[in-house]
Every structure is written in C-alpha cells, then in structure tokens.
Design a protein around this motif. Structure first.
Motif, PDB file in Angstrom:
ATOM      1  N   ILE A 107      82.142  22.224   1.258  1.00  0.00           N
ATOM      2  CA  ILE A 107      83.472  21.473   1.123  1.00  0.00           C
ATOM      3  C   ILE A 107      84.676  22.179   0.540  1.00  0.00           C
ATOM      4  O   ILE A 107      85.818  22.161   1.090  1.00  0.00           O
ATOM      5  N   THR A 108      84.310  23.335  -0.519  1.00  0.00           N
ATOM      6  CA  THR A 108      85.541  24.117  -0.666  1.00  0.00           C
ATOM      7  C   THR A 108      85.954  24.965   0.497  1.00  0.00           C
ATOM      8  O   THR A 108      87.290  25.141   0.272  1.00  0.00           O
ATOM      9  N   VAL A 109      85.403  25.728   0.963  1.00  0.00           N
ATOM     10  CA  VAL A 109      85.490  26.681   2.168  1.00  0.00           C
ATOM     11  C   VAL A 109      86.341  25.881   3.191  1.00  0.00           C
ATOM     12  O   VAL A 109      87.484  26.228   3.767  1.00  0.00           O
ATOM     13  N   THR A 110      86.023  24.502   3.523  1.00  0.00           N
ATOM     14  CA  THR A 110      86.447  23.636   4.750  1.00  0.00           C
ATOM     15  C   THR A 110      87.866  23.364   3.999  1.00  0.00           C
ATOM     16  O   THR A 110      88.973  23.446   4.933  1.00  0.00           O
ATOM     17  N   MET A 111      88.084  22.948   2.988  1.00  0.00           N
ATOM     18  CA  MET A 111      89.434  22.621   2.128  1.00  0.00           C
ATOM     19  C   MET A 111      90.266  23.762   2.372  1.00  0.00           C
ATOM     20  O   MET A 111      91.443  23.673   2.681  1.00  0.00           O
ATOM     21  N   GLY A 152      95.513  26.843   7.368  1.00  0.00           N
ATOM     22  CA  GLY A 152      95.921  26.466   8.887  1.00  0.00           C
ATOM     23  C   GLY A 152      95.099  27.419   9.630  1.00  0.00           C
ATOM     24  O   GLY A 152      95.662  27.874  10.882  1.00  0.00           O
ATOM     25  N   LEU A 153      93.737  28.000   9.383  1.00  0.00           N
ATOM     26  CA  LEU A 153      92.947  28.851  10.103  1.00  0.00           C
ATOM     27  C   LEU A 153      92.177  28.273  10.994  1.00  0.00           C
ATOM     28  O   LEU A 153      91.539  26.921  10.582  1.00  0.00           O
ATOM     29  N   PRO A 154      92.008  28.721  12.257  1.00  0.00           N
ATOM     30  CA  PRO A 154      91.028  28.045  13.137  1.00  0.00           C
ATOM     31  C   PRO A 154      89.669  28.283  12.872  1.00  0.00           C
ATOM     32  O   PRO A 154      89.239  29.387  12.543  1.00  0.00           O
ATOM     33  N   PHE A 155      88.621  27.148  13.015  1.00  0.00           N
ATOM     34  CA  PHE A 155      87.251  27.199  12.682  1.00  0.00           C
ATOM     35  C   PHE A 155      86.663  26.206  13.388  1.00  0.00           C
ATOM     36  O   PHE A 155      87.351  24.986  13.448  1.00  0.00           O
ATOM     37  N   HIS A 156      85.222  26.342  13.731  1.00  0.00           N
ATOM     38  CA  HIS A 156      84.503  25.266  14.164  1.00  0.00           C
ATOM     39  C   HIS A 156      84.095  24.470  12.767  1.00  0.00           C
ATOM     40  O   HIS A 156      83.834  24.976  11.808  1.00  0.00           O
ATOM     41  N   PRO A 157      84.129  23.080  12.827  1.00  0.00           N
ATOM     42  CA  PRO A 157      83.685  22.377  11.888  1.00  0.00           C
ATOM     43  C   PRO A 157      82.312  22.713  11.110  1.00  0.00           C
ATOM     44  O   PRO A 157      82.097  22.413   9.906  1.00  0.00           O
ATOM     45  N   ALA A 158      81.649  23.243  11.871  1.00  0.00           N
ATOM     46  CA  ALA A 158      80.184  23.455  11.631  1.00  0.00           C
ATOM     47  C   ALA A 158      80.085  25.002  10.768  1.00  0.00           C
ATOM     48  O   ALA A 158      79.122  25.235  10.171  1.00  0.00           O
ATOM     49  N   GLU A 159      80.928  25.891  11.062  1.00  0.00           N
ATOM     50  CA  GLU A 159      80.883  27.145  10.559  1.00  0.00           C
ATOM     51  C   GLU A 159      80.923  27.258   8.968  1.00  0.00           C
ATOM     52  O   GLU A 159      80.051  27.931   8.604  1.00  0.00           O
ATOM     53  N   PRO A 160      81.783  26.511   8.317  1.00  0.00           N
ATOM     54  CA  PRO A 160      81.285  26.641   6.893  1.00  0.00           C
ATOM     55  C   PRO A 160      80.161  26.080   6.405  1.00  0.00           C
ATOM     56  O   PRO A 160      79.556  26.904   5.378  1.00  0.00           O
TER      57      PRO A 160
END
Length: 293
Positions: A40-44, A50-58
C-alpha cells in the motif's frame, strides 16, 4: 490411604501443545502484515510521484521480499541458538552477527530477485534489479535492521520462555569472607528462579539433565529448569556416585532409574521411575550396567 492430588500443569506446560502453532503463526502473520502494508505504501508513493507501474508490481515486489524473509527465519533461529547473544558474550559474538547480517542480506536479495524474475518471465516481461553494488548497499541498510529486529525478537521470546519455565543457576561463593553456602566445586543445591520467585533445589532431587544448546535442562519433579552451562562442565561438578553420563546429551540420576531396556542397535533405553524415558548410547551402556549391578 488416598492417592495424592494430581499435579496441576504449569502455564508453561499448558502452552507447550500450542507452541509450534504460535511460533509459526507469529512469523507468518507479521510477514503478511509487512507485505500488505508495504504494498500500500509503495503504491501510494509511486502514484504521488507520477511514476508508471503496473498495479500488480508493488505486490510482487513486497510479496517476494517478505516471503524470502519468512523462509530465512529457521536459519536465523538456528544461528542464534548456535551463537547465543548474552550480556557476557555479546562482544565475542558481535563479529559473527555482523558477518551473518551480510550473509542474510545476500541470501535475501538473490532469492528475492530470482523470484521476481521468474514471475515477470511468466508474464512475458523482464525484471531489472538495477545497479547491483548500489542496490545491495541499499538493501543491506534495510536488511540489517530487519536482521537485528528478528534477533531481538527471538532472544526476547526465549527469555520469556525461560522466565515462564524457570531458570536454574549454581550457588556461588558469597562476596564477603564468610564460607560459601555449599562447596562450589560440588554443588548440593541449585538456585531456581521462576516468575520472580527463588527457591533451592537439592541436587539429589534432579532426575536427569539434558543438553540444549548453551543450556542444560535440569529435570526436577517433572519440570525442566535451564541452567547456563555445558553438559561436560556440569558433569564434572556433579556427584559421580549419584549421576551417570548415559548419552552425549543426557545425564541421569541413578536413584531415579527404574529399568534398562537393551535395544537391538546396541544402545539402550532408560525407563525412569516417573514413567519418562532417556536414550543410552552404547558408549555409556557398559558403564551404566556396571553401576546398576
């Protein structure tokens, strides 16, 4: 004549059947808690930056990291038992712990990266850990804290168990010029501390002794009291007319032996008067048989 009332199990004995589940559950629960919280922390943080990432990556990153931490717990338990950390030994053991923290970090990173690469490859992607020297330093700073926290948790848990179970110690000579309470080289009594209370245990009441790491468990009336010593050092101080070494990890009080059961392997099994049994290796069997005759 009425039979004596059955002995009420102590809190420690009532805890023993649940001990394995509690220990495993503790580490699994906190690994899951850390994985979810960090995800949750990394996702936030990445969303805010504003970094691009896939929702599953964190979840993949934090799940793999904490899964490897969890798998390393048995190794840490073994290590802390092999190199116990106490107030009188920490300076001697500190270099081993520094080396162990580095090994812990290296194992954690290599396994973690391997898991991530496998997951990414299964999804048709590639995982880049980045610049290894720089990333290893970054991970070591984090892993050293994790390593230290786990060591403190393990030692605190063992301390609580010993307090609940009770600890024994040899009676030393007094500080003044008065004679010692007992011959220091051949103790007749041991001081036992349990939940803030102290009482004396006669050596003759000890049914058996078992080595357990840097401790020796004194078996007294069906209960164990750990004593900081090696079994060899304690054997040299016990009365040889009463106590006999029967195994590399066991000493028995001959007064409490009810029967010697020979085994096909050449070893033997000792049956004590309280119904418990002890192993007797062939190395000590002849000496025990001569003593028992």
């Amino acid at each position: 004549m009425t039979d004596p009332a059955p002995r009420r199990p102590s809190a420690y004995e009532r805890y023993l059947p649940h001990r394995r589940w509690v220990e495993v559950g503790y580490w699994v629960f906190f690994a899951l808690l850390a994985a979810v919280g960090n995800t949750i922390t990394v996702t936030m943080e990445m969303t805010r930056a504003g970094l691009p990432f896939h929702p599953a990556e964190p979840a993949i990153w934090e799940g793999s990291s904490n899964a490897v931490h969890l798998l390393l717990v048995p190794a840490m338990v073994w290590f802390t038992r092999r190199f116990p950390l106490h107030l009188d030994t920490w300076r001697r053991q500190l270099p081993w712990y520094v080396l162990a923290s580095g090994a812990y970090c290296l194992l954690h990173v290599v396994a973690m990266v391997g898991v991530r690469k496998a997951i990414y490859a299964a999804a048709g992607e590639s995982y880049d850990f980045g610049d290894w020297p720089r990333q290893l330093l970054y991970e070591y700073i984090k892993d050293a804290r994790t390593f230290l926290g786990a060591v403190l948790t393990i030692e605190a848990y063992r301390f609580l168990l010993r307090r609940l179970q009770g600890e024994a110690s040899l009676l030393d000579a007094p500080d003044d010029d008065a004679p010692p309470v007992e011959p220091v080289d051949r103790p007749e009594r041991f001081l036992v501390r349990k939940l803030g209370r102290e009482f004396l245990v006669a050596a003759a009441d000890i049914e058996s002794l078992q080595a357990s790491g840097n401790y020796v468990n004194l078996r007294v009336r069906g209960r164990d009291y750990p004593l900081r010593s090696t079994i060899a050092a304690l054997e040299a101080r016990l009365d040889p007319a009463r106590f006999q070494r029967v195994h590399r990890s066991h000493i028995v009080n001959l007064d409490h032996v009810a029967m010697i059961e020979p085994l096909d392997t050449g070893d033997a099994r000792l049956h004590l008067k309280d119904g418990s049994t002890l192993p007797c290796s062939r190395r000590y069997r002849s000496a025990l048989r001569d003593r028992a005759v």
